[in-house]
Design a protein around this motif. Sequence first.
Motif, PDB file in Angstrom:
ATOM      1  N   HIS A  27       0.918  -1.285  -0.012  1.00  0.00           N
ATOM      2  CA  HIS A  27       0.100  -0.017   0.050  1.00  0.00           C
ATOM      3  C   HIS A  27       0.922   1.220  -0.283  1.00  0.00           C
ATOM      4  O   HIS A  27       0.492   2.136  -0.829  1.00  0.00           O
ATOM      5  N   GLU A  58      -5.398   8.803  -3.648  1.00  0.00           N
ATOM      6  CA  GLU A  58      -6.040   7.504  -2.725  1.00  0.00           C
ATOM      7  C   GLU A  58      -6.379   6.455  -3.411  1.00  0.00           C
ATOM      8  O   GLU A  58      -6.258   5.156  -3.331  1.00  0.00           O
ATOM      9  N   GLU A 108      -5.352   2.469  -4.519  1.00  0.00           N
ATOM     10  CA  GLU A 108      -6.197   1.399  -4.260  1.00  0.00           C
ATOM     11  C   GLU A 108      -6.330   0.307  -5.594  1.00  0.00           C
ATOM     12  O   GLU A 108      -6.179  -0.763  -5.349  1.00  0.00           O
ATOM     13  N   ASP A 112      -5.088  -3.486  -5.640  1.00  0.00           N
ATOM     14  CA  ASP A 112      -6.049  -4.561  -6.313  1.00  0.00           C
ATOM     15  C   ASP A 112      -5.352  -5.406  -7.165  1.00  0.00           C
ATOM     16  O   ASP A 112      -5.647  -6.586  -7.320  1.00  0.00           O
ATOM     17  N   ARG A 130      -9.121  -6.354   3.720  1.00  0.00           N
ATOM     18  CA  ARG A 130     -10.138  -5.414   3.614  1.00  0.00           C
ATOM     19  C   ARG A 130     -11.460  -5.291   4.500  1.00  0.00           C
ATOM     20  O   ARG A 130     -11.731  -4.076   4.958  1.00  0.00           O
ATOM     21  N   TYR A 141     -10.896   7.075  -0.741  1.00  0.00           N
ATOM     22  CA  TYR A 141     -10.586   5.714  -1.166  1.00  0.00           C
ATOM     23  C   TYR A 141     -11.591   5.400  -2.178  1.00  0.00           C
ATOM     24  O   TYR A 141     -11.393   4.778  -3.111  1.00  0.00           O
ATOM     25  N   GLU A 142     -12.733   5.150  -1.564  1.00  0.00           N
ATOM     26  CA  GLU A 142     -13.802   4.594  -2.118  1.00  0.00           C
ATOM     27  C   GLU A 142     -14.142   5.279  -3.462  1.00  0.00           C
ATOM     28  O   GLU A 142     -14.477   4.606  -4.402  1.00  0.00           O
ATOM     29  N   ALA A 146     -11.302   4.734  -6.060  1.00  0.00           N
ATOM     30  CA  ALA A 146     -11.271   3.554  -6.241  1.00  0.00           C
ATOM     31  C   ALA A 146     -12.282   2.914  -7.476  1.00  0.00           C
ATOM     32  O   ALA A 146     -11.894   2.241  -8.324  1.00  0.00           O
TER      33      ALA A 146
END
Length: 317
Positions: free
Chosen positions: A171, A221, A225, A229, A240, A270-271, A274
């Motif tokens: 990460h 961010e 991610e 992945d 996670r 992040y979300e 991503a």
Amino acid sequence: MDLYRSVRAVADASGNGVVDWDAVGASAKAATEPGDLTLTPDEEAGYADDVRDARDRLRLVGDVKFELPDAIEVQNRHHWINANIATFRRVMEPIEAETQSLFPDVARTVNTGTMAFTLSYLSRNVLGQYDPLLLADSDDHGLYFVRPNILRVADELRVPYPRFRRWIAFHEVAHAAEFGAAPWLPDYLEDRMHEAVSGISSGSIDRASFKELNVAMTAVEGYAELLMDRAFDEDYTDLRRKLDARRQGGGPVARIMRRLLGLGMKRRQYERGARFFAAVADERGVAAASAVWERPENLPTDAELDRPQLWINRVHP
């Protein structure tokens, strides 16, 4: 841990600035157990192998060229505080320059105590960190692993320590990859930060610059991610899930601190990021997503983050 010495350091805050940074460091460390930093030879080699493997995999998967940071350190919590005093001080400089108070001594004590509490809290929770040294006249970078925290959290999550350590390495090296691929990024973030707080003394912020800063950090961010992945060499769905549950849990103090420090915003970054990069990579491949770091104009706009096809049409017509 010596809470009296921590409080005493804040009470004795002095100087001409709005924060006494020497007192911040002394107070934060007095309130925080440093943790064990006794590495076995196998463990020391494990950190080195994890970082090297992460570099090689991320270069391959992301099709990005970058070097590892100059400083790679396995730290205890006091080491992390020492390293981040300088970072926090740089980040706060533009705010300090714009801030005035009718009662400077009282304000200095309050600000010093707030920063000491913040650093103490973070030092007990940060697992790893890539520090691009924003707002500094230096090209150095740092990659830090806080061993006592990694050990504790691996135990709390019931995850084997070597596997968890390796996930953290991937990460943080992912962040090194994006800053290495985008040498313009630190200056871009610094400029937006300065612009955002330039009017803070008059009770306002530059909302446009703050929005651009938030969009850029969402890209930072989210891209990390994506690389995680696609590059990590085993499934980490369970990691996670457990980490997400841990972030949402904790006692009332932990929940308050997450809100005050904007950690909930970071999770949303992040979300959202991503989702954007996953859509781009699924459509055009990871290398196409990496084009975001070629130049500042390739950063997604706020609208494009939620409609990735708009970005694909603009950058990869």
